[in-house]
Design an enzyme around this catalytic site. Sequence first.
Site, PDB file in Angstrom:
ATOM      1  N   ILE A  12      46.350  52.981  32.973  1.00  0.00           N
ATOM      2  CA  ILE A  12      46.279  52.254  34.240  1.00  0.00           C
ATOM      3  C   ILE A  12      44.798  52.027  34.552  1.00  0.00           C
ATOM      4  CG2 ILE A  12      46.364  54.448  35.559  1.00  0.00           C
ATOM      5  CD1 ILE A  12      47.806  52.957  37.811  1.00  0.00           C
ATOM      6  N   ALA A  14      41.760  52.160  36.729  1.00  0.00           N
ATOM      7  CA  ALA A  14      41.520  53.064  37.851  1.00  0.00           C
ATOM      8  C   ALA A  14      41.343  52.296  39.160  1.00  0.00           C
ATOM      9  CB  ALA A  14      40.293  53.920  37.559  1.00  0.00           C
ATOM     10  N   LEU A  15      40.716  51.134  39.059  1.00  0.00           N
ATOM     11  CA  LEU A  15      40.443  50.391  40.294  1.00  0.00           C
ATOM     12  C   LEU A  15      41.451  49.254  40.443  1.00  0.00           C
ATOM     13  CD1 LEU A  15      36.784  49.650  41.244  1.00  0.00           C
ATOM     14  CD2 LEU A  15      38.669  48.449  42.282  1.00  0.00           C
ATOM     15  N   GLY A  16      42.183  49.292  41.539  1.00  0.00           N
ATOM     16  CA  GLY A  16      43.182  48.248  41.777  1.00  0.00           C
ATOM     17  C   GLY A  16      42.930  47.559  43.108  1.00  0.00           C
ATOM     18  N   LEU A  17      43.653  46.484  43.328  1.00  0.00           N
ATOM     19  CA  LEU A  17      43.551  45.774  44.608  1.00  0.00           C
ATOM     20  C   LEU A  17      44.655  46.272  45.537  1.00  0.00           C
ATOM     21  CD1 LEU A  17      42.156  43.352  46.174  1.00  0.00           C
ATOM     22  CD2 LEU A  17      44.152  42.015  45.462  1.00  0.00           C
ATOM     23  N   GLY A  18      44.281  46.757  46.711  1.00  0.00           N
ATOM     24  CA  GLY A  18      45.276  47.127  47.720  1.00  0.00           C
ATOM     25  C   GLY A  18      45.758  45.881  48.445  1.00  0.00           C
ATOM     26  N   ASP A  43      48.343  46.855  43.778  1.00  0.00           N
ATOM     27  CA  ASP A  43      49.234  47.798  44.453  1.00  0.00           C
ATOM     28  C   ASP A  43      50.003  47.070  45.558  1.00  0.00           C
ATOM     29  OD1 ASP A  43      49.864  50.798  44.958  1.00  0.00           O
ATOM     30  OD2 ASP A  43      49.531  49.923  46.941  1.00  0.00           O
ATOM     31  N   TYR A  48      54.953  45.852  53.142  1.00  0.00           N
ATOM     32  CA  TYR A  48      53.737  45.112  53.492  1.00  0.00           C
ATOM     33  C   TYR A  48      54.060  43.651  53.836  1.00  0.00           C
ATOM     34  CZ  TYR A  48      51.520  49.119  51.093  1.00  0.00           C
ATOM     35  OH  TYR A  48      51.155  50.376  50.681  1.00  0.00           O
ATOM     36  N   LYS A  77      56.780  50.002  45.712  1.00  0.00           N
ATOM     37  CA  LYS A  77      57.306  51.232  46.312  1.00  0.00           C
ATOM     38  C   LYS A  77      58.697  51.018  46.902  1.00  0.00           C
ATOM     39  CE  LYS A  77      52.488  52.059  47.396  1.00  0.00           C
ATOM     40  NZ  LYS A  77      51.886  50.802  47.806  1.00  0.00           N
ATOM     41  N   HIS A 110      57.979  55.694  48.767  1.00  0.00           N
ATOM     42  CA  HIS A 110      56.841  55.403  49.651  1.00  0.00           C
ATOM     43  C   HIS A 110      56.503  56.566  50.598  1.00  0.00           C
ATOM     44  CE1 HIS A 110      54.654  51.690  51.458  1.00  0.00           C
ATOM     45  NE2 HIS A 110      53.949  52.767  51.638  1.00  0.00           N
TER      46      HIS A 110
END
Length: 316
Positions: A12, A14-18, A43, A48, A77, A110
């Site tokens: 994966i 490590a840095l993803g977009l929230g 993510d 959301y 989630k 979640h």
Amino acid sequence: MQTFTFRNNDTISALGLGTWKSEPGEVFHAVKFAIETGYRHIDCAPIYGNEPEIGQALQESFASGTVKRDEIWITSKLWNDSHLPEDVEPALQRTLRDLKLQYLDLFLIHWPVALKRGIDFPRGGKDMLSYKEAPLTATWQAMEELVDKGMVRHIGVSNFGAGNLSLLMESARIKPEMNQVELHPYLTQTGLVQFCHEHGILITAYSPLGSSDRAAGLKSRDEPVLLEDTTVKEIATIHDCTPAQVLIAWSLRKGYCVIPKSVHEGRIKQNLQAEQVILSESEISKIDKLNKGYRYVNGDFWVKRDGPYAMEDIWY
Ligand code: A2P
């Protein structure tokens, strides 16, 4: 790009977009731009309220050849109103349909809190289900079946404490592989982090920048502003970078996946470039010392006078 490895050797970014708080009208462009800029981890969550727009952005990114499906990591989630075992697969199917995907890389429970079907947020206890009515272990079993069916590659949880994780692991066939929790220098969660490390559970840090764009109703008066922290700002000056980049670099150095949210091109790019910020040992320990056990997302919205959950159950 920094990666972490799962038990089956999947990796994966490590840095993803929230995408929590990214409005439907903004998130399409944010996700498309993020992928063009090099993000390979997005993510998501149905609560959301923006998965259809994210799905559109993913579809266009695949169609244009910017990225192939197997080159990007997509997490979503299970919302709290779908904890009953028979509701788990239909919930995933809705998310897959909205995201326009055949499978998810990672699917998380979640919250360790169950609501009645169709309830997004409870008005009172009558909207909620107790652990007796909706045991977390039964929800987990239904999550495991999604892995068996190839609909999700990995399963995990979010907002789980060591107690709830231990409970799941007692009867789990597939151990939780990820715990996504609020984690930043004001809430370092060292005990939970150690527990997860000992059990081979990866960690994703949410609200890494302090989530100052939360709705007013979810904010406390006088809450501390992480991006304005003096120590963080001083370290940013030394590295000629921004406080947000220091916070992201700290998460990465601690060994967490981190999912800063932004809908602005400049910040989306800036946040990815935080991978290039290398903090010294002494800077890391200076930042560690900022811990004040402060939760921006304190979970009090799950505690109702006539409801089945107390605060201790949520962070158990
Ligand atoms: P925006 O989306 O307008 O760019 P978190 O990831 O902790 O939930 O924080 C998200 C908040 O931080 C949003 O208000 C987002 O604003 C803001 N933000 C994201 N990246 C940066 C950055 N590099 N500098 C300052 N604020 C940022």
